[in-house]
Design an enzyme around this catalytic site. Structure first.
Site: not given
Length: 688
Positions: A33-34, A217-218, A248, A594
């Protein structure tokens, strides 16, 4: 730019090349995503020709903002003379207020107060109003009100319960005070920005026109105030691109509103949705477990991650009798990995509840494994545990002034700093310890220098210490019950914002103490305290160390070898009042994703719970993730339904939902009960 675009997958490319109109980039864990967000920013500036000054990219942390800014600039052509604005929400609010706070009749020479300043001011106001409420609780409530765009006056008018009326009264005085002194707290940076934009149409249009392309973002972590602010900022063009993952969303307890991402397409017309479903982090078995688990949630937009890495080792389950065996087993496995050449910083252990770190810390210390605790304090460094240890030290040696001062007003006894200072000086002049001087004062062997209220409190404290000292001489078997009965330390922490976590830590300590006595009935208090000192005096090692942390703290990180402990009912998922099973499941999803190559999920047969050892069941999540054949069906209340959900009816038994249609406040469900299909309203069934 063509080379950069060629490095993207089709979905990432689609997101980057979308220019005008709202867009939701639904980005799964490890899906880049980044990279997508920074490439889109570089594409707008370097390829489309958008002036950097007309873009605004918002994040949640300064670290994320700095990393994204660096990556975006590397992708942009060198002819870009100045960087686009890429910062946190609150930094944007600060910049905005410096230019426009005069719209509220205030000077731009305002001073930002931090959380400690805020609490000091609240404490002063509470004292003036003679309101005895927990300061952290009041500060948290005021923050919630501001992030819900509720003014002090509205809160005062609507408050019904007595404690909340008191909070509202403090809120009114607090806001009056900071405005008179031209102060701004952290929440004001956004609330005042929103107020100015909302109340000034011309300025709102001007700012919205300036920032023609906004990215966030987020987005799943945004709250009500942030959503409303974004609405105003994009009001003239709707060129709002948000990146996030509904699966998330794990900060509901902190004010994040998952509806912001779930309803984004409804809130912004002609929204384009792009799903990033190729995961570059984890192997197939890890993603299969994550996908299977999260599919049990009803409130989600839906996506399925596929692995770019391909095949890998299957997810391992570690079954232990108790937490001591669990920590020893994990320490053994990790020690073996390190000897095989695995870097310690590629290994992590996660837990849902902070109290579970104690057994891990103990196991790792005994095995000589260097570790670092992220996002929290080591168990024996936590304030509530230090308080407990200080009490034990006072029982062992009441003349330990350092420990006595720590516990003299915990729980609160109305013994303030001035009284403690007065007692300290008098005891020093008399050549006595604090406890010795107070005992003599109570027995009238020295002058009483305290008020009647403080004297009574000290008298009660000394009596409690003597009772507990006498009980220690008879043995430690019933000591904890007697301690809580006389001291009631839990009451001191119950009302705090993070009170539940602190109580769990206290219970963990109580359980550890009881277990130590059970294993060694002849155990002395001094021996126990010496063992504690060896545990708590370990050096804090930050480099080349294994990471242990909560699942919340792990978000955004990744590890080659991952262990997740506490996969039991009541521990993960956490159960009880206020528990949101869907958010617990999202936490499970975050934990699993993770892991890059190796994942071990650990559960035990018994664990300390509320200070006592208890037999527990393994987590429903192990079954939902497809890792065990779980025949015990767990009933979970849910507010929404989807095709494929299992439900239970009191007459027809267990069935599977074939279709779900909204009907007023509930759902009309078509359910297949073993071939017998029925249309039933959702209030008559329970989700399994």
């Amino acid at each position: 730019m063509e080379m950069i675009l060629n490095a993207l997958n089709p979905s990432q490319c689609e997101a980057v090349e979308h220019i005008d109109g709202p867009m939701l980039i639904l980005a799964g864990a490890g899906s880049g995503k980044t990279k997508t967000l920074t490439t889109r920013l570089a594409y707008l500036v370097g390829e489309v020709g958008i002036d950097p000054a007309n873009t605004l990219t918002l994040t949640f942390t300064n670290k994320a903002a700095a990393q994204m800014r660096e990556r975006a600039l590397q992708l942009m052509p060198s002819r870009v003379s100045y960087p686009p604005l890429l910062c946190t929400f609150h930094k944007f609010g600060l910049l905005f207020l410096k230019f426009h706070i005069e719209k509220l009749g205030r000077s731009n020479a305002f001073v930002i107060i931090d959380s400690d300043d805020k609490k000091r001011l609240i404490r002063t106001i509470a004292k003036t109003l003679k309101i005895d409420l927990n300061i952290s609780f009041i500060a948290s409530e005021i923050s919630k009100y501001k992030n819900s765009i509720l003014s002090a006056q509205i809160v005062l008018e609507k408050a019904e319960l007595a404690d909340y009326k008191k909070v509202a009264m403090i809120y009114v005085e607090y806001q009056k005070n900071i405005e008179e002194n031209n102060l701004v707290d952290f929440d004001d940076l956004l609330m005042l920005t929103y107020k100015i934009l909302h109340d000034n149409e011309d300025l709102r249009k001007q700012i919205s026109h300036k920032y023609q392309y906004i990215m966030v973002d987020e987005y799943q972590d945004t709250n009500e105030l942030q959503f409303r602010l974004l609405e105003l900022l994009s009001s003239t063009h709707n060129n709002l691109c948000v990146v996030g993952d509904d699966d998330q969303s794990i900060y509901g307890w902190r004010g994040a509103n998952i509806r912001n991402i779930l309803e984004f397409a409804d809130n912004f017309d002609s929204c384009k949705t792009v799903k990033l479903e190729i995961n570059y982090r984890s192997t197939i078995p890890i993603l299969e477990a994550a996908n299977s688990l999260i599919e049990h949630n009803s409130t989600r937009l839906g996506k399925t991650l596929s692995s770019h890495k391909g095949k890998g080792n299957k997810v391992q389950l570690l079954h232990s009798l108790d937490e001591s065996m669990e920590s020893r087993s994990i320490a053994y496995e990790i020690d073996k990995l390190i000897k095989e050449g695995v870097a310690p910083d590629e290994i992590a252990v996660l837990y849902r509840i902070n109290a579970l770190s104690r057994s891990l810390e103990e196991g790792f210390n005994k095995a000589g494994l260097a570790f670092k605790l992220i996002g929290g304090m080591r168990f024996y460094e936590r304030a509530e545990i230090k308080d407990l240890i200080s009490y034990l030290r006072v029982f062992s040696n009441p003349h330990d002034d350092f420990s006595f001062i720590r516990i003299i007003n915990k729980p609160k006894r109305g013994i303030g700093k001035a009284s403690i200072d007065k007692l300290t000086k008098a005891s020093f002049d008399a050549g006595l310890s604090l406890y010795g001087y107070i005992s003599k004062m109570i027995n009238a062997e020295v002058e009483n220098i305290m008020t009647k209220k403080v004297f009574t409190a000290l008298e009660h404290l000394v009596k409690s210490i003597q009772i507990l000292q006498d009980s220690i001489e008879e043995g430690l078997e019933d000591f904890i019950s007697l301690f809580e009965e006389n001291i009631q330390l839990k009451d001191h922490y119950t009302s705090l914002v993070d009170g539940m976590d602190r109580l769990l830590n206290i219970d963990e300590f109580y359980g550890y103490f009881r277990e130590a006595v059970l294993q060694n009935p002849e155990l002395s208090l001094d021996t126990f305290l010496n063992d504690i000192s060896l545990q708590s005096d370990q050096d804090q090692i930050e480099e080349d160390a294994i990471t242990i942390m909560s699942v919340h703290a792990s978000k955004g990180l990744e590890f080659e070898h991952l262990f997740v402990i506490g996969l039991e009912e009541e521990f993960f998922p956490l159960l009880g009042e206020g528990c949101n099973m869907e958010e617990e499941r999202r936490l499970g999803y975050v934990a699993i994703t993770r892991a890059k190559s190796y994942l071990t999920l650990s559960y035990v047969d018994s664990r300390f719970y509320k200070g006592r050892r208890k037999m527990i069941q393994k987590s429903r999540f192990l079954g939902e993730a497809g890792l065990i054949q779980d025949t015990s069906l767990k009933i979970t209340k849910t507010s929404s339904y989807k095709k494929g959900d299992l439900v239970k009816h009191k007459i027809f038994g267990i069935g599977r939902v074939q279709s779900a249609n909204k009907s007023g406040r509930e759902y009309k469900l078509l359910i297949n009960f073993g071939g017998n299909k029925k249309e039933i309203l959702s209030s008559f069934v329970q989700s399994i």
